[in-house]
Design an enzyme around this catalytic site. Structure first.
Site, mmCIF file in Angstrom:
data_model
loop_
_atom_site.group_PDB
_atom_site.id
_atom_site.type_symbol
_atom_site.label_atom_id
_atom_site.label_comp_id
_atom_site.label_asym_id
_atom_site.label_seq_id
_atom_site.Cartn_x
_atom_site.Cartn_y
_atom_site.Cartn_z
ATOM 1 N N ASP A 103 -5.781 4.683 10.141
ATOM 2 C CA ASP A 103 -7.210 4.788 9.812
ATOM 3 C C ASP A 103 -7.712 3.552 9.072
ATOM 4 O O ASP A 103 -8.902 3.265 9.059
ATOM 5 C CB ASP A 103 -7.449 6.013 8.917
ATOM 6 N N HIS A 163 0.809 -1.217 0.000
ATOM 7 C CA HIS A 163 0.000 0.000 0.000
ATOM 8 C C HIS A 163 0.842 1.267 0.000
ATOM 9 O O HIS A 163 0.391 2.336 0.401
ATOM 10 C CB HIS A 163 -0.995 -0.027 1.166
ATOM 11 N N GLU A 182 -9.567 13.644 15.218
ATOM 12 C CA GLU A 182 -9.069 13.949 13.880
ATOM 13 C C GLU A 182 -9.845 15.151 13.344
ATOM 14 O O GLU A 182 -10.563 15.816 14.097
ATOM 15 C CB GLU A 182 -9.201 12.740 12.934
HETATM 16 P P1 FAD Z 1 4.292 -1.740 1.927
HETATM 17 O O1 FAD Z 1 3.725 -0.709 1.034
HETATM 18 O O2 FAD Z 1 4.277 -3.127 1.423
HETATM 19 O O3 FAD Z 1 5.745 -1.320 2.376
HETATM 20 C C1 FAD Z 1 6.025 -0.017 2.797
HETATM 21 C C2 FAD Z 1 7.509 0.161 3.100
HETATM 22 O O4 FAD Z 1 7.845 -0.611 4.223
HETATM 23 C C3 FAD Z 1 8.426 -0.323 1.984
HETATM 24 O O5 FAD Z 1 9.585 0.445 1.991
HETATM 25 C C4 FAD Z 1 8.740 -1.730 2.363
HETATM 26 O O6 FAD Z 1 9.938 -2.182 1.820
HETATM 27 C C5 FAD Z 1 8.808 -1.596 3.879
HETATM 28 N N1 FAD Z 1 8.418 -2.827 4.546
HETATM 29 C C6 FAD Z 1 7.295 -3.556 4.377
HETATM 30 N N2 FAD Z 1 7.287 -4.598 5.230
HETATM 31 C C7 FAD Z 1 8.427 -4.501 5.948
HETATM 32 C C8 FAD Z 1 9.010 -5.273 6.979
HETATM 33 N N3 FAD Z 1 8.416 -6.360 7.459
HETATM 34 N N4 FAD Z 1 10.194 -4.879 7.470
HETATM 35 C C9 FAD Z 1 10.827 -3.779 7.017
HETATM 36 N N5 FAD Z 1 10.324 -3.015 6.037
HETATM 37 C C10 FAD Z 1 9.145 -3.374 5.513
HETATM 38 N N6 FAD Z 1 -0.487 5.453 7.345
HETATM 39 C C11 FAD Z 1 -0.669 5.981 8.558
HETATM 40 O O7 FAD Z 1 0.282 6.231 9.287
HETATM 41 N N7 FAD Z 1 -1.933 6.239 9.021
HETATM 42 C C12 FAD Z 1 -3.047 5.946 8.304
HETATM 43 O O8 FAD Z 1 -4.138 6.194 8.753
HETATM 44 C C13 FAD Z 1 -2.875 5.379 7.012
HETATM 45 N N8 FAD Z 1 -3.938 5.066 6.247
HETATM 46 C C14 FAD Z 1 -3.743 4.523 5.015
HETATM 47 C C15 FAD Z 1 -4.838 4.187 4.242
HETATM 48 C C16 FAD Z 1 -4.677 3.624 2.992
HETATM 49 C C17 FAD Z 1 -5.881 3.266 2.173
HETATM 50 C C18 FAD Z 1 -3.371 3.416 2.492
HETATM 51 C C19 FAD Z 1 -3.175 2.868 1.134
HETATM 52 C C20 FAD Z 1 -2.264 3.756 3.251
HETATM 53 C C21 FAD Z 1 -2.441 4.306 4.516
HETATM 54 N N9 FAD Z 1 -1.354 4.643 5.325
HETATM 55 C C22 FAD Z 1 -1.553 5.164 6.570
HETATM 56 C C23 FAD Z 1 0.026 4.501 4.834
HETATM 57 C C24 FAD Z 1 0.593 3.193 5.216
HETATM 58 O O9 FAD Z 1 0.878 3.172 6.597
HETATM 59 C C25 FAD Z 1 1.891 2.966 4.479
HETATM 60 O O10 FAD Z 1 1.701 3.106 3.104
HETATM 61 C C26 FAD Z 1 2.414 1.582 4.789
HETATM 62 O O11 FAD Z 1 3.737 1.502 4.341
HETATM 63 C C27 FAD Z 1 1.614 0.560 4.066
HETATM 64 O O12 FAD Z 1 1.812 -0.687 4.652
HETATM 65 P P2 FAD Z 1 2.043 -1.940 3.753
HETATM 66 O O13 FAD Z 1 1.972 -3.096 4.666
HETATM 67 O O14 FAD Z 1 1.162 -1.972 2.569
HETATM 68 O O15 FAD Z 1 3.565 -1.665 3.343
#
Ligand code: FAD
Length: 581
Positions: free
Chosen positions: A225, A164, A336
């Site tokens: 969120d 994400h 918020e």
């Molecule tokens: P990915 O997109 O898969 O990875 C993100 C980053 O983390 C990359 O650099 C990846 O290499 C690294 N990574 C992933 N897993 C690991 C691991 N196990 N160890 C080390 N590094 C790792 N953020 C907020 O703070 N608050 C919110 O309310 C919020 N709401 C969101 C709502 C939506 C619909 C979306 C799309 C995003 C939101 N986000 C929010 C952002 C979100 O926290 C970040 O985009 C987060 O990185 C997404 O998590 P993911 O598991 O999909 O990570």
């Protein structure tokens, strides 16, 4: 995103790479030696893995220099939106050697297009392979193997949580993506004593942790969120939502991590043991290690939530009330806010999930043509507290100066409240509007500058309309731990401002990607020229000078940690901070 404003980001790209980068590395390498010696006493080591014990200081200093030089020589690395659909043959022998590894899981060399995609839907870098690990050893032996190949293999590794990210942060061009979700389903270990916690896999989704914790009457304290994100993904960034004013971000609510470093070593770390790595990884953008396990702090879970919205016409009154609430004892449990620009029938739309306190007056309220500020608050409670919670809410509301006719209330279960964005996701998916480009922009603005920001951005740049929710709410810096890698503005209170735009793929007008990106750039340029002291959250930059400016006085420590824990810059290449040779 319907009734549930979410979160996040964007870019400005200038593919330039100035000479000063090399100089900064040279400079930091001299202090590097002293720092390593002072900060890493033998007693702090994990005896099993001996992370630093076997590494030569000289090599680390050299690596710091190499990292700096590479960045200078490889400006092309920072070109925007590179689209790659085929792998080159250059890394094929390196990949072939990976195939020889004995794994509990599997390595996939084909049909890996999903790993070249993320929520942002704008960056697509195809990896050479995707590892679907079934054990921590799968991850450590893969990283170790690539580390031992040395700088010449060119292979990098991106841990991918739920994908994400918005700008390819979890992608690895012709490298290896580790599908962290393959580790899901590992048993979560709950400790239900006086200080409750749960041990979870780094690839676990927060929604699953909520489901499991509730079975024990417990829940994590700090959320995002949206809960279909992984533990490793949010802990690499921060994890911010309406509870953070009280509990801090998610990275302030972790007791222990297990991390696979860029050398392939598995290290347990806490505030006391391997603390340098522990704090480095939290908010560390995946640069120092892959989180394979996290110990998350829990609290007793409430059963129900009173969820409230009220409107303001004036930003000053709105922000004064928000700031009052985040500094009041026994305040709401979630605070918020969001900005609404020129919305028709706004309060009527709310009626599907909220009840107006005064239906007649609410029906006469006209939002058209106006910029409004909505305060969104929630109070948690259990059934036996039903009467007292209403009194508490009335008392808190009586201290606020919102437009009285716009008070809307709802009562939902704790699960419904926390999982509210998923409802919007399902609706958007149905309409084919979930997988569109998302040029999100997420900013942290110091309190002293939020009025200048509001006047310029909501008064001028976005005065007619917006292309998605705009969140805005204040946070207490005292709830952040300054030792983590996450960068925040230099004031006690700062605002999270999140422009959560969706772009319509076929549009060349106001709803199109180009228009939104231009607006985002104008906002960023304003922050810079007006010297707001803004910091990006979920930062994205295209030159190392910008990264340096982002980290400010934390930059040297960040580079030092990189050279210690991931000296070949194998990990998390999608952030484009460091470049593997
Ligand atoms: P990915 O997109 O898969 O990875 C993100 C980053 O983390 C990359 O650099 C990846 O290499 C690294 N990574 C992933 N897993 C690991 C691991 N196990 N160890 C080390 N590094 C790792 N953020 C907020 O703070 N608050 C919110 O309310 C919020 N709401 C969101 C709502 C939506 C619909 C979306 C799309 C995003 C939101 N986000 C929010 C952002 C979100 O926290 C970040 O985009 C987060 O990185 C997404 O998590 P993911 O598991 O999909 O990570």
């Amino acid at each position: 995103m319907g009734s549930c404003p979410l979160l996040l980001f964007l870019v400005h790209r200038k593919p330039l790479y100035p000479l000063s980068v090399t100089l900064s590395f040279s400079h930091s390498s001299s202090s590097l030696r002293k720092h390593i010696l002072e900060k890493q006493p033998e007693g702090n080591m994990n005896p099993r893995h001996g992370l630093l014990k076997h590494s030569s200081l000289v090599i680390r200093v050299l690596m710091a220099l190499i990292l700096g030089c590479n960045i200078n020589r490889n400006n092309h690395f920072f070109q925007p939106i590179a689209i790659s659909t085929v792998s080159s043959s250059s890394g094929s022998s390196a990949i072939a050697s990976l195939e020889a590894l004995r794994l509990d899981g599997r390595l996939s060399l084909e049909n890996n297009q999903h790993a070249a995609k993320d929520f942002g839907n704008r960056y697509h870098f195809l990896p050479a392979a995707v590892l679907h690990p079934k054990s921590i050893t799968d991850i450590s032996s893969t990283v170790k193997h690539i580390f031992e190949m040395g700088p010449t293999s060119g292979l990098t590794i991106a841990a991918r949580g739920h994908g994400h990210s918005l700008e390819g942060q979890a992608q690895a061009h012709e490298g290896v993506v580790i599908n962290m979700e393959a580790l899901q389903g590992q048993v979560m270990h709950f400790h239900t004593g006086e200080v409750p916690y749960v041990d979870v896999s780094g690839g676990e989704l927060w929604i699953n942790i909520l489901h499991e914790s509730l079975k024990h009457g417990l829940a994590p304290k700090s959320w995002t969120d949206y809960l279909h994100l992984t533990v490793g993904g949010t802990l690499s960034n921060g994890g911010i939502s309406g509870q953070a004013f009280r509990h801090g971000p998610q990275i302030s609510n972790v007791y222990q991590l297990e991390v696979v470093t860029g050398r392939g070593e598995v290290v347990r770390c806490t505030k006391k043991q391997n603390a340098d790595l522990f704090y480095g990884v939290l908010g560390g953008l995946g640069q120092f290690g892959i989180i394979t396990m996290a110990r998350i702090s829990l609290e007793p879970a409430p059963q129900m939530v009173k969820w409230i919205r009220v409107l303001y016409l004036d930003f000053n009154t709105f922000s004064t009330d928000q700031e009052h609430l985040i500094s009041t004892k026994n305040s709401f449990d979630y605070i918020e806010g969001f900005v609404l620009i020129n919305r028709t029938g706004l309060l009527n739309n709310w009626r599907s999930s909220f009840n107006p306190k005064d239906p007649l007056q609410a029906s006469q309220f006209n939002s058209e043509g106006k910029t409004l500020f909505c305060l969104e608050i929630a109070k948690y409670f259990n059934q036996e507290e039903y009467r007292t919670v209403n009194q508490k809410i009335d008392s808190l509301l009586s201290e606020l100066n919102y437009i009285q006719s716009t008070l809307f209330l709802s009562e939902v279960s704790y699960m419904e409240f926390l999982n509210r964005v998923h409802v919007s996701e399902l609706k958007l998916r149905e309409k084919g509007l979930w997988e569109v480009p998302h040029p999100w922009l997420n900013l942290l603005i110091p309190k002293s500058k939020i009025h200048d920001f509001s006047q310029e951005v909501f008064g001028k740049i976005l005065s007619d309309t917006s292309n998605g929710p705009i969140l805005i709410y204040p946070l207490n810096k005292s709830r952040w731990d300054g030792r983590t890698s996450m960068v925040t503005p230099a004031e006690d209170i700062f605002y999270l401002v999140a422009f959560l735009s969706s772009a319509m793929p076929s549009s060349t007008g106001q709803e199109g990607l180009e228009h939104i990106v231009t607006q985002n750039r104008r906002i960023l340029e304003f922050c810079e020229t007006a010297h707001l002291g803004m910091k990006q959250y979920l930062p994205h930059y295209s030159s190392q000078d910008q990264w340096k400016a982002h980290f400010g006085n934390q930059w040297e420590a960040f580079v030092l940690k990189k050279s210690t824990y991931d000296p070949l810059a194998i990990l998390a290449p999608g952030h484009r901070i460091f470049k593997k040779k």
